[in-house]
Design an enzyme around this catalytic site. Structure first.
Site, short mmCIF file in Angstrom:
data_model
loop_
_atom_site.label_atom_id
_atom_site.label_comp_id
_atom_site.label_asym_id
_atom_site.label_seq_id
_atom_site.Cartn_x
_atom_site.Cartn_y
_atom_site.Cartn_z
CB THR A 73 -0.93 -0.01 1.22
OG1 THR A 73 -1.78 -1.17 1.13
CG2 THR A 73 -1.78 1.24 1.29
CG ASN A 151 -6.19 -8.37 -5.46
OD1 ASN A 151 -6.30 -7.65 -6.46
ND2 ASN A 151 -6.88 -8.17 -4.36
CB SER A 199 3.55 -6.39 -0.65
OG SER A 199 3.25 -6.54 0.72
CB CYS A 324 -8.23 -4.90 1.56
SG CYS A 324 -6.51 -4.73 1.91
C1 LIG Z 1 -2.64 -6.26 -5.94
C2 LIG Z 1 -2.36 -5.78 -4.57
N1 LIG Z 1 -1.89 -4.53 -4.40
C3 LIG Z 1 -1.60 -4.04 -3.19
C4 LIG Z 1 -1.77 -4.79 -2.06
C5 LIG Z 1 -1.47 -4.17 -0.75
O1 LIG Z 1 -0.33 -4.72 -0.17
P1 LIG Z 1 -0.09 -4.57 1.40
O2 LIG Z 1 -1.16 -5.33 2.07
O3 LIG Z 1 1.25 -5.11 1.63
O4 LIG Z 1 -0.19 -3.11 1.73
C6 LIG Z 1 -2.26 -6.12 -2.18
C7 LIG Z 1 -2.49 -7.01 -1.03
O5 LIG Z 1 -3.08 -6.72 -0.04
C8 LIG Z 1 -2.56 -6.60 -3.47
O6 LIG Z 1 -3.03 -7.84 -3.64
#
Ligand SMILES: Cc1ncc(COP(=O)(O)O)c(C=O)c1O
Ligand SMILES: Cc1ncc(COP(=O)(O)O)c(C=O)c1O
Ligand code: FES
Ligand code: FES
Lengths: 385, 158, 385
Positions: A73, A151, A199, A324
Site C-alpha cells: 500500500t 489479486n 510487498s 482488505c
Molecule cells: C494487488 C495488490 N496490491 C496491493 C496490495 C497491498 O499490499 P499490502 O497489504 O502489503 O499493503 C495487495 C495485497 O493486499 C494486493 O493484492
C-alpha cells in the site's frame, strides 16, 4: 493451526524458514541503526545493501532503483503521489476498475482534489481492452497505473502494451505487481515500467516490509518526509530485519520461478476437479493469461461467507474477495466490474496456492468440498430453481 | 557510516608526524601553512622544515582538528612530502593523498583538499607569495569549513 | 558484536527477549491476515487487539485511539497531514527549530505548499520560551507540533503548558513523543495532546512498527490510503508480528517506568565522571528537565566523528547528532539552534543509556575516555592555544 490447509496465499503467505533464519540475527544481535557512525550500525548497513541487491536481481533492476517501504500500500501511495508531484501540470490518471483498494481508493481521493481519473473497465473474463487505453490517453495524462495481475482472479494484464502507449504519450507508468512478483518472471531492464510495487508478505517474507522500484532518472519526491534514509527517498529508520528478510525472500522467489509449475499443476488439478465434481460451478476470469497459483470459482446459488465458514470447519482457508474488503458486506468490486451474474457474484471463492501447497492438501479439499457445497445448496431457496 | 579503508583507519589511530617543528639546523627554515577554522569544523596546521639551498623538505608535521579522514589525510600528506623539493611538493594533488589512503568516500574528498591547500599555504608563506583565498570558485559549498567548492574539488581531483 | 557497549539507545534499541518471544509465533505459525474471514486470520486479529490495549495502557489512552504505523516518521507525517486536512482554512503551523527531521523537513516542505510555519527557537540550554508560543499563536494556527523530549539533548519541553495555549486558540496539538515514551510517564486521559507519535524500535521493540495516538473525536484522514485496516485510518496489511511486539514492548516499558532511576543513576555517574576527569567538557542542554537516559557532552577543540571512531575502537557505541544526520557533514541543527560556540558544536557526543546498561559498562567508558580525548587533543591545533 498446523493442520490448516492454507489456500489464501494471495492474502498473505507463510514466512519461509530460510527467510526467518536470515532475519533473526537482525532481530537479536545486530540491532544497530544502519545510519549510525559506529561499526555496530555499519555492519547492519552492509546487510541492507545485500538485500537491496537481492530484490533488484529478482526484478532485473539495479540496486539503486529499489526503495524499501513498509508494505504494498505504501509503495502504491508513494509511486502515485510522486508521479503526480513530478508533473504538476498534468491532471489526468488512467487506472482500472479492478485495482486493489490501495490504488483505487487513492485515485478516488485524488478525484476530489481535482484530478480526472479514467477507470478502465474489464470484460467478463477480467481482461483489459487496449483500445480503451488508447482512447483515453492524451498528452495530459500524468500517470497510467495498472496492476500486473489481479489479486482476486489472477488475470494478468498486457503490461508492456499498455506501457508502450504510456511512453508514446509521455505518461509515467506505474505497475502494482504485488501479486505478480515471484509468480511471473519480471525484467525491468527490458520493460516500459517506470515504477513497480511489491510487498514482502506476499512472497513468503514478513508483513511490514515492501519495496518500490523506481527507474533510474525518474523524478521522485518522497511520500514519507523526514530523515535522509533510502538516499532521501523514504524517511524513517530502516526496518532492517524486514529488509534482510525481503532480500532473502526475493532470492528464494527468483530461484523458485523455475519450479512454478508446481503451483500451476496443483491449481489446475483443483480447478478441474471442482468443475467436474460440483455442478453449477464456473471459473471467474480468463484462464489463459493468469497467475499460476490462483483460481477463482463461482459456486452458484450460495453465499461466499457461508462457503468459507463451512470450509473453515475442515481447516481449509480460502477467501472471497480480497482480505482488505472482506470485512465489508459488498460483493467483490472485481467480479462486479466483470459483470458477473448475481448468482455467481455472491458465491465466489478464491483459492490461492503457494510452493508449500501439497497434493495431499488439494486431495483433501476435493474430498470435502462437494458435500459442503451440496449441504449449503440444500438450504438455499434458489438452487432448486 | 563512512566506508573508510584500513589505511585511513590505521593513520587515524596511529598518525605519523603529528605535532610541531621547533628545532632547525643551519641553512634550514621552518614554515607553516594553515587552513580552516574551528568554526568550520576542520582545520589543519602544516609545519615544514626546508633545506634552504636545495628546497628539499626535510621534515613535515601536522596538527589537525577534524574528522578521521582529515587526520588520516594530514598524516598521509606529511609522509608524501618528506624528501620532495618545494616545486615537486606543489604539484602534489589531493588525489595523490587520497590514493595514498586507498581512497576516500566521495563526501570526504574535501578532507584531502585541505591537506593540499595547507601545503600551498606553507610554501607560499615560505616564498612570500600572497595567498589567494579561492573566492573565485563557483559551485555549491560542500564543506563550509574553508570555502572549498564542488567545482574546485572536481578540478583538483580530475 | 556481543561486547559492544551500546550507549546509542536514542538512535535505536535492542529488542527485549520477551518482546521477541511474543512476536515469534506470529512470524512462524500464525501468519494469517487479520482481515481474513477464516479462523486462522481471526486468531491473529485477537493478538492485534491485545497489542492495541497494551499500547493504549502505556499512554493512558483507549485502544480505539491507537493507530499502528510503520515508524515514528510515518506517525509524524500522518498526524501533521491529518491536522491540516481537517482544517483547510487554517494555514499556520507552529513547531520548533529542534524537531526531528521527520517533523522539521515536513514543515519545510509544507512551507513550499503555502503554509506559514513558525519555528520556535530555544535558549542555550535547549529550552522553549512559552512567551514565544503565546506571541506566535493565533486563531489561524491549524497545528502546534512539538516534541516531548529532544533526541539529542534529552531536554523535555513543557508540553501541557504549550497544549493549554493550543487549546485556547483552537489549534490541534501534536506531540512527537518518540523519545519520551517509556522514559517518562504519560497519561493521555488528563492531557491536552490531540495526537502523539511513538516508535517501536526506541522502546526495545522491533524496527518497522510504530503507533499514533489520536484522541477520540479528532477528525482524522488517513495518510496511507487503501484498504480499510485500522478502522479506515491506516491502509496496508497489518504488520502483525510488529504490532504484537510493540504491544509487549509497551507493556514492559510501562512496568519498567518504576525503575527508570537505573538509567538516571548510571547517566549521572557517567556525566559527573566525564566532567570531573576530562578538562574542557560541558553538558549540552538543561540538566533539570531532561530524559533520565540521555547526556550530551561537548568535548572542546576536537571533532565528533574522530571521537566516535576512537571510542568505536574500544567497542563503545555512541553518536554525534541524530542518526539521521550522521551521514551529513553538518553539525547538529539542535546544538546550532542552542547557539553553542563552535569549539563545542563540532565535538559533541550523545550518550544514551537503556535498562540494559550496566555499571561495568559505564566504568569501562570512564576508564578509556580520558586518554582517548587526550590523544585527539594532542593532534589538534587549537587545544594548545
Ligand atoms: C494487488 C495488490 N496490491 C496491493 C496490495 C497491498 O499490499 P499490502 O497489504 O502489503 O499493503 C495487495 C495485497 O493486499 C494486493 O493484492
Ligand atoms: C524525536 C524523534 N522523532 C521521530 C523519530 C523517527 O522515528 P523512526 O526512525 O521510527 O521513523 C525519531 C528517531 O529516529 C526521533 O528521535
Ligand atoms: S445476511 Fe449476512 S451479510 Fe447479508
Ligand atoms: S575535514 Fe573531514 S569533514 Fe571536513
Amino acid at each position: 493451526m498446523r493442520d490448516c490447509i492454507y489456500l489464501d496465499n494471495n492474502a498473505t503467505t507463510q514466512i519461509d524458514e530460510e527467510v526467518l533464519g536470515a532475519m533473526m540475527p537482525y532481530l537479536t544481535l545486530y540491532y544497530g541503526n544502519p545510519s549510525s557512525m559506529h561499526t555496530f550500525g555499519g555492519q547492519v548497513g552492509k546487510a541492507v545493501k545485500t538485500a537491496r541487491e537481492q530484490v533488484a536481481s529478482l526484478l532485473g533492476a539495479e540496486p539503486s532503483e529499489i526503495i524499501f517501504t513498509s508494505c504494498g500500500t505504501e509503495g502504491d501511495n508513494a509511486a502515485i503521489r510522486a508521479a503526480l508531484t513530478a508533473q504538476p501540470n498534468k491532471r489526468h490518471i488512467i487506472t482500472t476498475e479492478v485495482e486493489h483498494p490501495a490504488v483505487l481508493n487513492l485515485c478516488r481521493h485524488l478525484e476530489k482534489q481535482g484530478y480526472t481519473v479514467t477507470y478502465l473497465g474489464v470484460d467478463s473474463q477480467g481482461r483489459l481492452d487496449l483500445d480503451e487505453v488508447q482512447a483515453s490517453i492524451t498528452g495530459g495524462t500524468a500517470l497510467v497505473t495498472i496492476m500486473y495481475a489481479n489479486n482476486e482472479t489472477g488475470v494478468v494484464f498486457p503490461i508492456e502494451q499498455v506501457g508502450a502507449l504510456a511512453k508514446e504519450y509521455g505518461a509515467l507508468f506505474h505497475v502494482d505487481a504485488v501479486q505478480a512478483v515471484g509468480k511471473i518472471p519480471l525484467d525491468m531492464s527490458s520493460s516500459t515500467i517506470d515504477m513497480l510495487t511489491l510487498s514482502g508478505h506476499k512472497v513468503h517474507g514478513p508483513k511490514g516490509i515492501g519495496a518500490l522500484y523506481v527507474r533510474k532518472g525518474t523524478r521522485f519526491r518522497p511520500f514519507m518526509v523526514g530523515g535522509h534514509q533510502e538516499r532521501g527517498r523514504r524517511a524513517g529508520t530502516e526496518n532492517v530485519p524486514g529488509i534482510v528478510a525481503l532480500g532473502k525472500a526475493c532470492e528464494l522467489a527468483e530461484s523458485h520461478l523455475a519450479n512454478i509449475s508446481h503451483e500451476r499443476q496443483l491449481r489446475d488439478y483443483l480447478e478441474t476437479s471442482i468443475l467436474t465434481l460440483i455442478p453449477d460451478t464456473v471459473v471467474n476470469g480468463s484462464t489463459k493469461e493468469r497467475l499460476p497459483n490462483t483460481t477463482n470459482i463461482g459456486f452458484k446459488y450460495i453465499e461466499g461467507e457461508a462457503i468459507l465458514l463451512s470450509m473453515n470447519q475442515y481447516g481449509i482457508c480460502a477467501s472471497s474477495g480480497s482480505a482488505c474488503t472482506s470485512g465489508s458486506l459488498e460483493p467483490s468490486h472485481v467480479l462486479r466490474a466483470m459483470g458477473l451474474p448475481y448468482s455467481v457474484l455472491h458465491g465466489s471463492i478464491r483459492f490461492s496456492l503457494s510452493r508449500y501447497t501439497t497434493q495431499d492438501e488439494i486431495d483433501r479439499v476435493i474430498e470435502v468440498l462437494p458435500d459442503t457445497i451440496a449441504r449449503l445448496r440444500s438450504l438455499s431457496p434458489f438452487s432448486s430453481d | 557510516m563512512w566506508e573508510y579503508t584500513d589505511k585511513v583507519m590505521d593513520l587515524f589511530y596511529n598518525p605519523r608526524n603529528q605535532g610541531t617543528i621547533t628545532e632547525k639546523g643551519e641553512g634550514q627554515a621552518i614554515t607553516t601553512g594553515e587552513v580552516g577554522s574551528i568554526a568550520c569544523g576542520d582545520a589543519l596546521r602544516l609545519h615544514l622544515k626546508v633545506d634552504e639551498k636545495t628546497e628539499i623538505i626535510l621534515d613535515a608535521r601536522f596538527q589537525t582538528f577534524g574528522c578521521a579522514s582529515a587526520i588520516a589525510s594530514s598524516s598521509a600528506l606529511t609522509e608524501l612530502l618528506v624528501g620532495k623539493t618545494l616545486d615537486e611538493a606543489l604539484s602534489l594533488t589531493n588525489k595523490e593523498i587520497a590514493d595514498f589512503l586507498g581512497g576516500l568516500p566521495e563526501e570526504k574528498m574535501h578532507c584531502s583538499v585541505m591537506g593540499q591547500e595547507a601545503l600551498e599555504a606553507a610554501i607560499f608563506n615560505y616564498r612570500g607569495i600572497p595567498l589567494d583565498n579561492h573566492e573565485d570558485d563557483e559551485g555549491a559549498l560542500i564543506c563550509r569549513c574553508f570555502g572549498v567548492t564542488d567545482s574546485r574539488i572536481r578540478r583538483i581531483v580530475l
